[in-house]
Design an enzyme around this catalytic site. Structure first.
Site, PDB file in Angstrom:
ATOM      1  N   HIS A  14      11.202   2.257  -5.629  1.00  0.00           N
ATOM      2  CA  HIS A  14      10.238   1.621  -6.507  1.00  0.00           C
ATOM      3  C   HIS A  14       8.904   2.386  -6.458  1.00  0.00           C
ATOM      4  O   HIS A  14       8.362   2.614  -5.375  1.00  0.00           O
ATOM      5  CB  HIS A  14       9.981   0.176  -6.076  1.00  0.00           C
ATOM      6  CG  HIS A  14      11.216  -0.638  -5.892  1.00  0.00           C
ATOM      7  ND1 HIS A  14      11.313  -1.676  -5.001  1.00  0.00           N
ATOM      8  CD2 HIS A  14      12.434  -0.569  -6.511  1.00  0.00           C
ATOM      9  CE1 HIS A  14      12.519  -2.215  -5.063  1.00  0.00           C
ATOM     10  NE2 HIS A  14      13.220  -1.556  -5.964  1.00  0.00           N
ATOM     11  N   TYR A  61       3.476  -4.058   4.683  1.00  0.00           N
ATOM     12  CA  TYR A  61       2.704  -3.112   3.878  1.00  0.00           C
ATOM     13  C   TYR A  61       1.466  -3.774   3.280  1.00  0.00           C
ATOM     14  O   TYR A  61       1.497  -4.929   2.858  1.00  0.00           O
ATOM     15  CB  TYR A  61       3.560  -2.469   2.781  1.00  0.00           C
ATOM     16  CG  TYR A  61       4.284  -3.411   1.852  1.00  0.00           C
ATOM     17  CD1 TYR A  61       3.810  -3.665   0.572  1.00  0.00           C
ATOM     18  CD2 TYR A  61       5.468  -4.032   2.252  1.00  0.00           C
ATOM     19  CE1 TYR A  61       4.491  -4.512  -0.290  1.00  0.00           C
ATOM     20  CE2 TYR A  61       6.150  -4.882   1.408  1.00  0.00           C
ATOM     21  CZ  TYR A  61       5.659  -5.124   0.133  1.00  0.00           C
ATOM     22  OH  TYR A  61       6.323  -5.975  -0.719  1.00  0.00           O
TER      23      TYR A  61
END
Length: 468
Positions: free
Chosen positions: A70, A133
């Site tokens: 992605h 993240y």
């Protein structure tokens, strides 16, 4: 197994902007501790201060869980809190490194900075892996995303566990091969004040690529709530080429309001947007922020001391722009571009046989908008240190009367027809208010020269301008 005792530091990957980081992890019989993100230490070592706004965690209970590839329109700081992954990153941005691949194992002693447009994928190598993240924008369905198939033959990622033997979502399996991928375009550049003389020069310099936007005054209301005007995280740079420049009219009650509204209130709004979204703001300033009393060229670090309303608003606008961490304040003087200007006026007078009286006690250098636009683009694209830069034409300083004589000469007329007069004489019979002007408008060009931009000689640019 997590490695203890590393020194904090970056490791280049071969993909521009994608940087692997070794993280110190401190452990004992109780477990371990690490600083997963430490702004001050990491920015000193070269990490972009990317402004994270959200922290996400993806928990994976089985070995072989595989996600990706992605590419998203924001930057990411990726690590793991527990467990271990095999990570794969593919550059899916427009440009010469499109398709480049980097792979690495990530455990708690490593992190990786993933710039916008670089495709991200991982495969878990241990059970109970917590993949974490930070991102510097909020998810939005309107944002532009790009995907690549995990099994793409061109990327040829050497997955530790064959893709046929792991957990993958049907959606990830359906992503396109690289030949069918739509690359992520660069972040956008917005030119504000695009219908002005500098705005038109910037259009000629920057072109009409899809990621370059131009906004005239009617297209962007700086007095409105700008935070809702655009998805500002999609922008890399705002160039503010618009301003209120009616120097004399600014001395009237109505003009004072208009000057402060355009040159301060509107500029402060742009500075807030830039600061909140990590955007680089380029702002055009003026020699009028100085009083012109120095007997040397003005440097970027000289104290401002404006004489009139226009200069005061430009100095205040500069102060507002300086609150944006990423900013270039470009001070210039005596700007000449398309439309009505001093050079065209002098050429017209020469042609019509009119002998002008021109001020000879104001000293400076002409700056042509084409040269100014090139210098601005150079600062942005070269990654010059942020701050204030003087940018004018080069060569020896001259007076307005000297320039007028040069225009007469270059257009085939007698320069002696130009009569030099003092500022006081010239404005003695003025019907309306007259703004005070700095007598010395010469700006020192050493700093921008050290940034790699050689200011074209003002007289050479004048010759080329008249030739056109």
């Amino acid at each position: 197994m997590t490695e203890f005792g590393k020194q904090l530091g970056p490791v280049e990957t071969g993909i521009p902007g994608l940087v692997l980081w070794e993280l110190p992890v401190h452990g004992d019989s109780r477990g371990w501790f690490k600083e997963n993100w430490q702004r001050e230490k990491m920015t000193v070592l070269g990490l972009d201060d990317f402004g994270p706004v959200q922290n996400n965690i993806s928990f994976n209970d089985a070995v072989g869980t595989t996600r990706g590839i992605h590419a998203e329109p924001w930057d990411k700081w990726v690590s793991v809190a527990t467990g271990r992954i095999f990570g794969a990153w593919v550059d899916l941005r427009e440009g010469p490194t499109f398709g480049a691949v980097f792979t690495a194992e990530i455990d708690p002693s490593r992190a990786i900075f993933v710039p916008r447009g670089v495709g991200n994928a991982y495969q878990t190598l241990e059970p109970d892996t917590a993949y974490t993240y930070l991102v510097n924008d909020h998810w939005s369905p309107e944002a532009a995303y790009t995907f690549l198939n995990l099994a793409d033959e061109t990327a040829a990622i050497a997955w530790p566990i064959p893709l046929s033997d792991v957990e993958i979502s049907a959606k990830d399996l359906a992503h396109p091969r690289i030949a069918d991928v739509t690359p992520i375009a660069p972040r956008k550049t917005l030119v504000v004040g695009s219908n002005g003389q500098l705005g038109r020069a910037l259009r000629a310099e920057l072109g009409d690529a899809a990621y370059i936007e131009y906004a005239a005054r009617a297209d962007l209301d700086l007095s409105s709530n700008l935070s809702r005007a655009r998805r500002w995280r999609e922008y890399d740079t705002i160039i503010n080429a618009g301003a209120y420049t009616a120097v004399d009219l600014a001395e009237t009650p109505e003009g004072r309001v208009d000057a402060w509204t355009a040159n301060v209130t509107g500029v402060a709004a742009l500075a807030r947007v830039a600061a909140q979204n990590g955007v680089t703001l380029v702002h055009i300033s003026s020699d009028y922020v100085f009083d012109g009393t120095l007997d040397r060229p003005y440097r970027e670090d000289d104290s401002v001391c404006p004489l009139g309303v226009y200069g005061q608003t430009k100095a205040a606008g500069d102060a507002a722009v300086a609150t944006a961490p990423k900013h270039y304040i470009v001070r210039t003087s005596w700007v000449i571009g398309e439309g009505k200007n001093f050079v065209r006026t002098m050429a017209s007078l020469a042609e019509r046989g009119i002998d002008p009286r021109v001020v000879d006690d104001q000293i400076g250098r002409l700056t042509f908008t084409d040269d100014l636009a090139r210098g601005i683009v150079h600062l942005v694209r070269s990654g010059a240190p942020y701050g204030i830069y003087n940018l004018t034409g080069g060569g020896e300083p001259t007076s307005w009367a000297d320039i007028a004589r040069t225009v007469f000469e270059l257009t085939g007329h007698d320069p002696a027809r130009v009569t030099g007069v003092s500022t006081e004489e010239y404005y003695a019979s003025a019907a309306g208010p007259v703004a005070p002007r700095p007598r010395n408008s010469v700006l020192d060009l050493a700093k921008i020269a050290s940034a790699g931009f050689d200011s074209p000689h003002a007289e050479a640019s004048l010759r080329a301008y008249l030739a056109e």
